[in-house]
Design an enzyme around this catalytic site. Structure first.
Site, PDB file in Angstrom:
ATOM      1  N   HIS A  60      -1.184   1.667  -7.395  1.00 39.26           N
ATOM      2  CA  HIS A  60      -0.025   1.331  -6.552  1.00 39.26           C
ATOM      3  C   HIS A  60       0.063  -0.181  -6.321  1.00 39.26           C
ATOM      4  CE1 HIS A  60       2.570   2.959  -3.024  1.00 39.26           C
ATOM      5  NE2 HIS A  60       2.967   1.741  -3.346  1.00 39.26           N
ATOM      6  N   ARG A 105       6.951  -6.950  -8.640  1.00 39.80           N
ATOM      7  CA  ARG A 105       8.241  -7.613  -8.321  1.00 39.80           C
ATOM      8  C   ARG A 105       9.033  -8.119  -9.516  1.00 39.80           C
ATOM      9  NH1 ARG A 105       8.048  -4.952  -3.898  1.00 39.80           N
ATOM     10  NH2 ARG A 105       7.016  -5.899  -2.127  1.00 39.80           N
ATOM     11  N   HIS A 164      -0.174   6.270  -0.364  1.00 36.14           N
ATOM     12  CA  HIS A 164      -0.530   5.703   0.956  1.00 36.14           C
ATOM     13  C   HIS A 164      -0.542   6.688   2.136  1.00 36.14           C
ATOM     14  CE1 HIS A 164       3.840   5.483   0.925  1.00 36.14           C
ATOM     15  NE2 HIS A 164       3.903   4.325   0.306  1.00 36.14           N
ATOM     16  N   ASP A 223      -1.276  -0.695  -2.624  1.00 37.03           N
ATOM     17  CA  ASP A 223       0.107  -0.928  -2.179  1.00 37.03           C
ATOM     18  C   ASP A 223       0.349  -2.433  -2.007  1.00 37.03           C
ATOM     19  OD1 ASP A 223       2.723  -0.583  -1.483  1.00 37.03           O
ATOM     20  OD2 ASP A 223       2.348   0.520   0.371  1.00 37.03           O
ATOM     21  N   HIS A 273       5.680 -10.534  -0.608  1.00 33.21           N
ATOM     22  CA  HIS A 273       7.062 -10.874  -0.224  1.00 33.21           C
ATOM     23  C   HIS A 273       7.199 -12.385  -0.128  1.00 33.21           C
ATOM     24  CE1 HIS A 273       8.540  -6.858   0.402  1.00 33.21           C
ATOM     25  NE2 HIS A 273       7.549  -6.561   1.212  1.00 33.21           N
ATOM     26  N   PRO A 291       8.771  -4.734   4.875  1.00 32.00           N
ATOM     27  CA  PRO A 291       7.427  -4.166   5.056  1.00 32.00           C
ATOM     28  C   PRO A 291       6.562  -4.443   3.841  1.00 32.00           C
ATOM     29  CG  PRO A 291       8.959  -2.436   4.402  1.00 32.00           C
ATOM     30  CD  PRO A 291       9.763  -3.717   4.479  1.00 32.00           C
TER      31      PRO A 291
HETATM   32  O1  DOR Z   1       5.216  -1.597   2.927  1.00 34.18           O
HETATM   33  C1  DOR Z   1       5.736  -1.237   1.878  1.00 34.18           C
HETATM   34  N1  DOR Z   1       6.214  -2.125   1.002  1.00 34.18           N
HETATM   35  N2  DOR Z   1       5.831   0.068   1.619  1.00 34.18           N
HETATM   36  C2  DOR Z   1       6.527   0.530   0.565  1.00 34.18           C
HETATM   37  O2  DOR Z   1       6.577   1.726   0.380  1.00 34.18           O
HETATM   38  C3  DOR Z   1       7.235  -0.406  -0.326  1.00 34.18           C
HETATM   39  C4  DOR Z   1       6.601  -1.715  -0.297  1.00 34.18           C
HETATM   40  C5  DOR Z   1       7.440  -2.808  -0.936  1.00 34.18           C
HETATM   41  O3  DOR Z   1       7.989  -2.594  -2.016  1.00 34.18           O
HETATM   42  O4  DOR Z   1       7.488  -3.897  -0.373  1.00 34.18           O
END
Ligand code: DOR
EC number: 3.5.2.3
Length: 432
Positions: free
Chosen positions: A57, A61, A231, A306, A310, A324
């Site tokens: 996971h 990007r 998750h 995960d 960002h 998130p």
């Molecule tokens: O926190 C998260 N970010 N949960 C997700 O399911 C997607 C992920 C994201 O793509 O940023």
């Protein structure tokens, strides 16, 4: 073909240090004081040798948000974190719901060459949950997609989920579910509990995850399909999985937990810092303890990061506008060592199981998650179990800097990573 000698390593942290000779892509020999004319020698000083980690996971990007991460920077983070294979989630822009996009991501992974990048295909067109994507075409593409997920979104329509399980069964595929009943989480910002209430944030209730997990276990049983739960974040989900796995059931169900859900709780909300915003949200102490136990006893099969980089503008803003997600690839091992090894819940064989062997099995990889033994593929990570390091997000390889572990001291440093006999990372540096 080049020969690499790993001097003084302890496979699985057991016994006296030995030498491991890697010849080409395989482990040729393991023994005391191997005397050879290797092209490269790594003095490992008793480091623990494990099979290279496999992350089911990862968000890379690319395409679409190359300001947050690329296949290249994510591959660097993976190699530095001890990974030899990652599964790149489909919520890119455009979405990886067709052969063109998955082939692009796969090709970029091959070009960079630091880690095996396996694209995950979307389950539904555009992640909209309305119409199955062309799963078979993605399977038949050069990327040979086997894992499908709408991660970031739940496949909430039970009939579509049923069809996805049935269809992927025909070619040995896996449906990886982001379990979140959307009607129960509309507008949600944080775990539904006292901390969210105090801040006036709309809550994300545990049953929104648990209801989907229970439903999908039943659908996997009914269809004979293969389900993987992304998750896992609540004690209740662990209980449902424990119940399901105790039955003689048709269909296969596996599950992953993230490092952040093994360590952090919604007490972090007190800072009101969106660095702590993640989906599913950080939950309670009781959930954290239950998840550690479930990972130790095999109810939850594996750790998956995960890893969700960002761009700064998507995190340095008010909570409700922030995206998130958290970085994970370079900190996963340290958190697993801290929460699972130092607490006595897992030994190094256990770490190999949850970070390499089980994820490789779940995804059907035959060349990863193998034994550290002569004749096996040389996908390896060497870990100094005693070395501690301080997390500095700006120094991590990812483009995004959204690590909630900033400033933390973590145990377990990656000394080196080898992909098919080639050193991809050594002493904190990527090697090409
Ligand atoms: O926190 C998260 N970010 N949960 C997700 O399911 C997607 C992920 C994201 O793509 O940023």
């Amino acid at each position: 073909m080049s020969r690499v000698l790993l001097k003084d390593v302890r496979p699985y942290g057991e016994g006296e240090p030995v030498d491991v000779l890697v010849d080409g892509e395989v482990i040729a020999e393991i023994g005391a004081d191997l005397d050879t004319d290797a092209d490269e020698i790594i003095q490992a000083n008793g480091a623990v040798a494990l099979p290279g980690f496999v992350d089911l996971h990862t968000h890379l990007r690319e395409p679409g948000r190359e300001d947050a991460e690329t296949v290249e920077t994510g591959s660097m983070a993976a190699a530095l974190g001890g990974y030899t294979a990652v599964f790149a989630m489909a919520n890119t822009d455009p979405v990886a719901d067709n052969a063109v996009i998955v082939e692009h991501v796969w090709r970029r992974g091959r070009e960079v060459g630091l880690v095996d990048v396996h694209p995950v295909g979307a389950v539904t067109v555009g992640l909209k949950g309305e119409k199955l994507a062309e799963l078979g075409t993605m399977r038949r593409s050069v990327a040979e997609v086997r894992v499908f997920s709408d991660d970031g979104h739940c496949v909430h329509d039970p009939l579509i989920m049923r069809r996805a399980l049935e269809y992927t069964k025909s070619f040995g595929g896996v449906v990886a579910q982001h379990a979140e009943e959307p009607r129960l989480t509309a507008g949600a910002q944080a775990h539904e509990g006292a901390n969210a209430a105090r801040l006036g944030l709309a809550g994300w209730p545990a049953p929104a995850e648990e209801a989907i997990v229970a439903r999908d276990c039943l659908l996997a049983g009914h269809t004979g399909g293969t389900l993987h739960i992304c998750h896992v974040s609540t004690e209740g989900t662990a209980e449902i999985l424990r119940w399901w796995k105790s039955r003689e059931a048709n269909g296969r169900v596996s599950a992953e937990v993230t490092p952040h859900h093994l360590l952090l709780t919604d007490d972090r909300l007190a800072t009101y810092d969106p660095i702590n915003k993640v989906n599913p949200p950080l939950r309670t102490d009781a959930d954290v303890l239950a998840l550690r136990q479930a990972l130790a006893d095999g109810t939850v099969d594996c750790v998956a990061t995960d890893h969700a980089p960002h761009a700064a503008q998507d995190k340095d803003c008010e909570w409700s506008a922030a995206k998130p997600g958290m970085l994970g690839l370079q900190t996963a091992l340290g958190i697993v060592v801290q929460t699972m090894v130092r607490s006595g819940l897992l030994d190094w064989r256990g770490v190999a199981r949850v970070m390499s062997e089980r994820p490789a099995e779940i995804a059907g990889l035959t060349n990863q998650g193998r034994l550290v033994a002569a004749g096996e593929p040389a996908n390896l990570v060497l870990v100094d179990p005693d070395a501690e390091w301080t997390v500095r997000a700006a120094e991590l390889a990812s483009l995004g800097e959204n690590s909630p572990f900033e400033g933390m001291r973590l145990p377990g440093r990656v000394v080196a990573t080898l992909l098919r006999g080639r050193i991809t990372a050594h002493e904190g540096k990527v090697t090409r």
